[in-house]
Design a protein around this motif. Structure first.
Motif, PDB file in Angstrom:
ATOM      1  N   ASN A  51     -28.461 -65.016  68.851  1.00 34.51           N
ATOM      2  CA  ASN A  51     -29.045 -66.012  69.739  1.00 34.51           C
ATOM      3  C   ASN A  51     -27.923 -66.880  70.289  1.00 34.51           C
ATOM      4  N   LEU A  52     -28.070 -67.301  71.542  1.00 35.18           N
ATOM      5  CA  LEU A  52     -27.082 -68.151  72.199  1.00 35.18           C
ATOM      6  C   LEU A  52     -27.817 -69.327  72.827  1.00 35.18           C
ATOM      7  N   SER A  53     -27.387 -70.544  72.492  1.00 32.37           N
ATOM      8  CA  SER A  53     -27.998 -71.723  73.088  1.00 32.37           C
ATOM      9  C   SER A  53     -26.935 -72.792  73.263  1.00 32.37           C
ATOM     10  N   GLY A  54     -27.184 -73.741  74.162  1.00 25.33           N
ATOM     11  CA  GLY A  54     -26.228 -74.816  74.364  1.00 25.33           C
ATOM     12  C   GLY A  54     -26.546 -75.622  75.600  1.00 25.33           C
ATOM     13  N   GLU A  55     -25.536 -76.408  76.032  1.00 19.73           N
ATOM     14  CA  GLU A  55     -25.724 -77.240  77.213  1.00 19.73           C
ATOM     15  C   GLU A  55     -24.397 -77.487  77.911  1.00 19.73           C
ATOM     16  N   VAL A  56     -24.495 -77.785  79.191  1.00 23.98           N
ATOM     17  CA  VAL A  56     -23.349 -78.167  80.021  1.00 23.98           C
ATOM     18  C   VAL A  56     -23.685 -79.537  80.598  1.00 23.98           C
ATOM     19  N   ASP A  57     -22.745 -80.468  80.490  1.00 31.31           N
ATOM     20  CA  ASP A  57     -22.998 -81.835  80.940  1.00 31.31           C
ATOM     21  C   ASP A  57     -21.871 -82.299  81.861  1.00 31.31           C
ATOM     22  N   PRO A  58     -22.037 -82.121  83.183  1.00 33.37           N
ATOM     23  CA  PRO A  58     -21.058 -82.688  84.112  1.00 33.37           C
ATOM     24  C   PRO A  58     -21.079 -84.204  84.016  1.00 33.37           C
ATOM     25  N   SER A  59     -19.934 -84.824  84.232  1.00 34.41           N
ATOM     26  CA  SER A  59     -19.813 -86.266  84.000  1.00 34.41           C
ATOM     27  C   SER A  59     -20.338 -87.131  85.142  1.00 34.41           C
ATOM     28  N   SER A  60     -20.721 -86.541  86.248  1.00 33.04           N
ATOM     29  CA  SER A  60     -21.137 -87.345  87.397  1.00 33.04           C
ATOM     30  C   SER A  60     -22.595 -87.097  87.758  1.00 33.04           C
ATOM     31  N   TRP A  61     -23.283 -88.159  88.199  1.00 35.08           N
ATOM     32  CA  TRP A  61     -24.670 -88.024  88.638  1.00 35.08           C
ATOM     33  C   TRP A  61     -24.797 -87.170  89.890  1.00 35.08           C
ATOM     34  N   VAL A  62     -23.745 -87.060  90.654  1.00 37.66           N
ATOM     35  CA  VAL A  62     -23.826 -86.301  91.912  1.00 37.66           C
ATOM     36  C   VAL A  62     -23.361 -84.860  91.735  1.00 37.66           C
ATOM     37  N   THR A  63     -23.100 -84.450  90.518  1.00 40.67           N
ATOM     38  CA  THR A  63     -22.627 -83.096  90.251  1.00 40.67           C
ATOM     39  C   THR A  63     -23.719 -82.294  89.554  1.00 40.67           C
ATOM     40  N   TRP A  64     -23.904 -81.065  89.970  1.00 41.32           N
ATOM     41  CA  TRP A  64     -24.875 -80.192  89.329  1.00 41.32           C
ATOM     42  C   TRP A  64     -24.366 -78.766  89.397  1.00 41.32           C
ATOM     43  N   ILE A  65     -24.983 -77.901  88.634  1.00 40.34           N
ATOM     44  CA  ILE A  65     -24.607 -76.490  88.636  1.00 40.34           C
ATOM     45  C   ILE A  65     -25.221 -75.840  89.863  1.00 40.34           C
ATOM     46  N   GLN A  66     -24.405 -75.119  90.613  1.00 31.42           N
ATOM     47  CA  GLN A  66     -24.919 -74.459  91.814  1.00 31.42           C
ATOM     48  C   GLN A  66     -25.088 -72.960  91.582  1.00 31.42           C
ATOM     49  N   ASP A  67     -25.804 -72.315  92.507  1.00 30.27           N
ATOM     50  CA  ASP A  67     -26.154 -70.907  92.363  1.00 30.27           C
ATOM     51  C   ASP A  67     -24.950 -69.977  92.358  1.00 30.27           C
ATOM     52  N   LYS A  68     -24.007 -70.185  93.232  1.00 27.29           N
ATOM     53  CA  LYS A  68     -22.902 -69.245  93.421  1.00 27.29           C
ATOM     54  C   LYS A  68     -22.069 -69.104  92.152  1.00 27.29           C
ATOM     55  N   ASN A  69     -21.959 -67.911  91.618  1.00 25.36           N
ATOM     56  CA  ASN A  69     -21.134 -67.541  90.463  1.00 25.36           C
ATOM     57  C   ASN A  69     -21.598 -68.122  89.136  1.00 25.36           C
ATOM     58  N   SER A  70     -22.715 -68.810  89.067  1.00 24.57           N
ATOM     59  CA  SER A  70     -23.172 -69.400  87.814  1.00 24.57           C
ATOM     60  C   SER A  70     -24.161 -68.475  87.122  1.00 24.57           C
ATOM     61  N   GLY A  71     -24.025 -68.343  85.801  1.00 26.98           N
ATOM     62  CA  GLY A  71     -24.946 -67.520  85.030  1.00 26.98           C
ATOM     63  C   GLY A  71     -24.278 -66.938  83.799  1.00 26.98           C
ATOM     64  N   LEU A  72     -24.947 -65.970  83.186  1.00 29.17           N
ATOM     65  CA  LEU A  72     -24.424 -65.279  82.009  1.00 29.17           C
ATOM     66  C   LEU A  72     -24.103 -63.844  82.410  1.00 29.17           C
ATOM     67  N   TYR A  73     -22.885 -63.419  82.107  1.00 27.97           N
ATOM     68  CA  TYR A  73     -22.420 -62.076  82.448  1.00 27.97           C
ATOM     69  C   TYR A  73     -22.171 -61.291  81.169  1.00 27.97           C
ATOM     70  N   LEU A  74     -22.508 -60.010  81.186  1.00 30.54           N
ATOM     71  CA  LEU A  74     -22.246 -59.101  80.069  1.00 30.54           C
ATOM     72  C   LEU A  74     -21.276 -58.036  80.536  1.00 30.54           C
ATOM     73  N   GLU A  75     -20.106 -57.999  79.887  1.00 27.80           N
ATOM     74  CA  GLU A  75     -19.060 -57.025  80.231  1.00 27.80           C
ATOM     75  C   GLU A  75     -18.753 -57.060  81.738  1.00 27.80           C
ATOM     76  N   GLY A  76     -18.797 -58.248  82.356  1.00 26.13           N
ATOM     77  CA  GLY A  76     -18.455 -58.405  83.768  1.00 26.13           C
ATOM     78  C   GLY A  76     -19.616 -58.229  84.734  1.00 26.13           C
ATOM     79  N   SER A  77     -20.789 -57.790  84.254  1.00 26.02           N
ATOM     80  CA  SER A  77     -21.957 -57.617  85.121  1.00 26.02           C
ATOM     81  C   SER A  77     -22.940 -58.764  84.886  1.00 26.02           C
TER      82      SER A  77
END
Length: 166
Positions: A51-77
């Motif tokens: 199982n894998l769980s966790g969190e990402v916390d950018p330090s700014s209110w105006v920053t968020w995770i965007q769609d491009k290149n974000s996600g979980l990859y397995l062996e590069g896919s």
């Protein structure tokens, strides 16, 4: 024999409790290019599933995770993209709401080499953590073994009585 069986069951059950938590922090460059994307490698080969769980916390209110290149990859896919991987998760009290905390949770991932990627819109500092925990098969309780042995003993007694009556 019963003591050895009980000791083995307790040892196996205790291994499922252990989990590894890792923290990370850094600075993400602004932009949507792959070179600006934070990549965190997670390799797991101890058991078949984890199982894998966790969190990402950018330090700014105006920053968020965007769609491009974000996600979980397995062996590069791509295994799971941003919409499925990261879930915005505000703190319960309204005074503490932070729209930049993103959480992820995966169950029963197959062993392998994974890369957790996120691209912060506008860049900026970030902190985060993830926990990897083994998925182990269920171990029967000692009472289950006791009932099984009692049942086998009872069946043996019945078989012996039938044999004596013939």
């Amino acid at each position: 024999m019963m003591k050895k069986l009980l000791a083995a069951a307790l040892l196996l059950a205790s291994t499922s409790v252990f989990a590894t938590t890792s923290t990370f922090s850094g600075y993400d460059k602004p932009g949507t290019g792959n070179a600006n994307t934070t990549k965190i490698s997670i390799s797991y080969h101890d058991t078949s599933f984890f199982n894998l769980s966790g969190e990402v916390d950018p330090s700014s209110w105006v920053t968020w995770i965007q769609d491009k290149n974000s996600g979980l990859y397995l062996e590069g896919s791509l295994f799971s993209d941003k919409g499925d991987t990261y879930t915005w998760s505000p703190v319960a009290s309204l005074s503490d709401v932070d729209p930049t905390v993103w959480k992820f949770n995966f169950s029963n991932l197959a062993a392998g080499n994974y890369t957790l990627q996120f691209n912060l819109a506008g860049g900026g500092n970030y902190t985060g953590s993830y926990t990897v925990s083994a998925v182990t098969s269920a171990v029967p309780e000692p009472e289950t073994y006791g009932m099984m042995l009692f049942g086998l003993g009872l069946m043996g007694t019945i078989a012996l009585r039938r044999q004596k009556n013939r």
